[in-house]
Design an enzyme around this catalytic site. Sequence first.
Site, PDB file in Angstrom:
ATOM      1  N   GLU A  54      -3.343   7.559  -4.139  1.00 44.17           N
ATOM      2  CA  GLU A  54      -3.201   6.259  -3.479  1.00 44.17           C
ATOM      3  C   GLU A  54      -2.979   5.160  -4.512  1.00 44.17           C
ATOM      4  O   GLU A  54      -3.632   5.146  -5.551  1.00 44.17           O
ATOM      5  CB  GLU A  54      -4.487   5.980  -2.698  1.00 44.17           C
TER       6      GLU A  54
ATOM      7  N   TYR B 275       0.852  -1.196   0.000  1.00 45.79           N
ATOM      8  CA  TYR B 275       0.000   0.000   0.000  1.00 45.79           C
ATOM      9  C   TYR B 275       0.885   1.243   0.000  1.00 45.79           C
ATOM     10  O   TYR B 275       1.826   1.359   0.795  1.00 45.79           O
ATOM     11  CB  TYR B 275      -0.900   0.017   1.254  1.00 45.79           C
TER      12      TYR B 275
END
Lengths: 384, 290
Positions: free
Chosen positions: A189, A101
């Site tokens: 993101e 992530y």
Amino acid sequence: MNLHEYQAKEIFSKFGITVKGGELVRSPEEAAAAAERMGGMVVVKAQVHSGGRGKAGGIKLAKTPKEARAAAAAILGLDIRGHEVKKVFVTPAADIDHEYYLGIVLDRAKGLPLIMVSREGGVDIETVAKERPDQLKKFHFHPSVGLRSYDARWLAGGIESDPAGRKSIAAILTKLAKCYVDCDASLTEINPLVRLKDGSFLALDAKMTLDDSGLFKHPDLAELRDMDEEDKDEDRARRDGLSFIRLEGNIGCIVNGAGLAMATMDLVKHFGGEPANFLDIGGSSNPDKVVTALDIITKDPSVKVILFNIFGGITRCDDVAKGLAKALEIKPVALPIVIRLTGTNEAEAREFLKKVSGVEAQGTMEDAVRRAVELTNAGGGAQR
Amino acid sequence: MSILIDKSTKVVVQGITGRDGSFHAKAMKAYGTHVVAGVTPGKGGQSLDGIPVFETVREAVEQTGANASGIFVPPGFAPDAVREAIDAGIKLVVVVTEGVPALEMCAVHEEVRAKGARVVGPNSPGLISPGKCKLGIMPAEIHRPGPVGVVSRSGTLTYEMVDQLTKSGLGQTTCLGIGGDPVIGTTFMDALMMFKDDPETKGVVLLGEIGGTAEEEAAVYIKEKLGKPVVAFIAGQTAPPGRRMGHAGAIISGGSGTAAEKIKALETAGIRVARLPSEIGPLMKKALRI
């Protein structure tokens, strides 16, 4: 302003981040054709402005073009948290070795962008932060400096020990930070960033939110606004300098100032009513704004009563009263109108309103709201 | 006393010849604020309502001794307007401008801190110390001098609450609108620290709204350090998640920043939270034992 995955990926790739590309399609047939062109396995992904697409059945793996057609047919038209899926992104499946992530958000408490990385990708970062905080590495960077290479290497080292992989991740982080700053984003993101079996890295998914206040600097990005996802009235309000959000209730609210507008909605609820909207006419004295506001609100058939709450400062009460009269002249409204005007040029406004029929003036915010709820419970007005 | 401004404050209005700048420069002057200068590039040498207009803030400071600035320029120019003010030695800058990109303000705030200056805003209605000085856009007539400090994230909601206070007989030391943006120069915490040190401020009204965690942080400070009673109000209990409610900072994200959470945090810290605007005055009076 939210962007779709396919749009975010286009922007990321302009900044040198390798992404899993694909084709945007709007029908099962197009999805099958796209899968045919790609050959092999594909992933069909809903393009809506909502998180949790996977859990909602908005992401499906397809082994053949026929399966891709079926997947698209299942996903298109799906309702994901109130968003109807109108297009899907077809992308070749990846040979994944590991998922990470990477994300950047604006940390308002610190007043700086916060970059977060985790070795656990593909899951809710909130869950990781809550349950396994040691898996999350965080770092604030200064937007006018960007992410320094040694800080990027330090962050990458927290989630990958292999030197080559670490170097690749650090490079991606630096590009992601540059993209964040250069686009005036409020969120960028990559979840997940994947390491493929061959050791290379790519962004399997991408998410990006832009700061609405920064859009004037980026006309090319402003054009990416997806009208499929926009409420037509909310869009019109924005273009006319109003701030409008549709809600579920039946009391149409017209207020000046965002804080007062929120407090008015809360008060409606407190007295047992349901606000039909949030609407801030802003801080200017333009009677035309009232005309637009009234037009938008009266178009909603669930609205039974209209409530004005104006505390004039920079906004002048007489201008609001004149705007209301003008609006009623252009298009008569059968609904009861309760109006509360205080502040700048209040006396002139009250005098003026006496000549406008069907408008009930109240002295305080609470009286006005109470009266509006009372009128709603009594049945309100007949909508045209 | 009051916080940040008083009778000696000398104000320069940046963007004084614009629509809002000229209107409010005159209104501030009419209130008794020493509006000593205005700045608009290209219009130096002119004057507005007797206020001299300069090309740069530096010249305005050199010639008039201005020590505070109000910024009324468009969003694209606001970050540099702040830089110009602090580089000219001004220590208090109020940014009224709405819609300034948040990331640009991150950078500006860092520079402001380095210079030891203070920015209020952006997207701020400014501040007023009734009877002394008004540096902002609020309707002055609703304010009265008195013992209550007011700090708020919103403009018109502040007017509503100040009106309620004044009508219940409670005047104010200073009313400060910190601004509705996510990244602001002066926070609740900063304001509370200043109110703590102001002997004339006997109690504080804190007006919050959804989004962020500033109210929760303030609650901790109030409980542990402030030593003065606080009455709070939180707007946005009915706001849907994920939507920007007018203010760029008013957005509930990821299930946090809700009004309910903020009210809970405040009440847990022993702070009285008004449910209706009309409760603000009575609750404050009770807290002050008036």
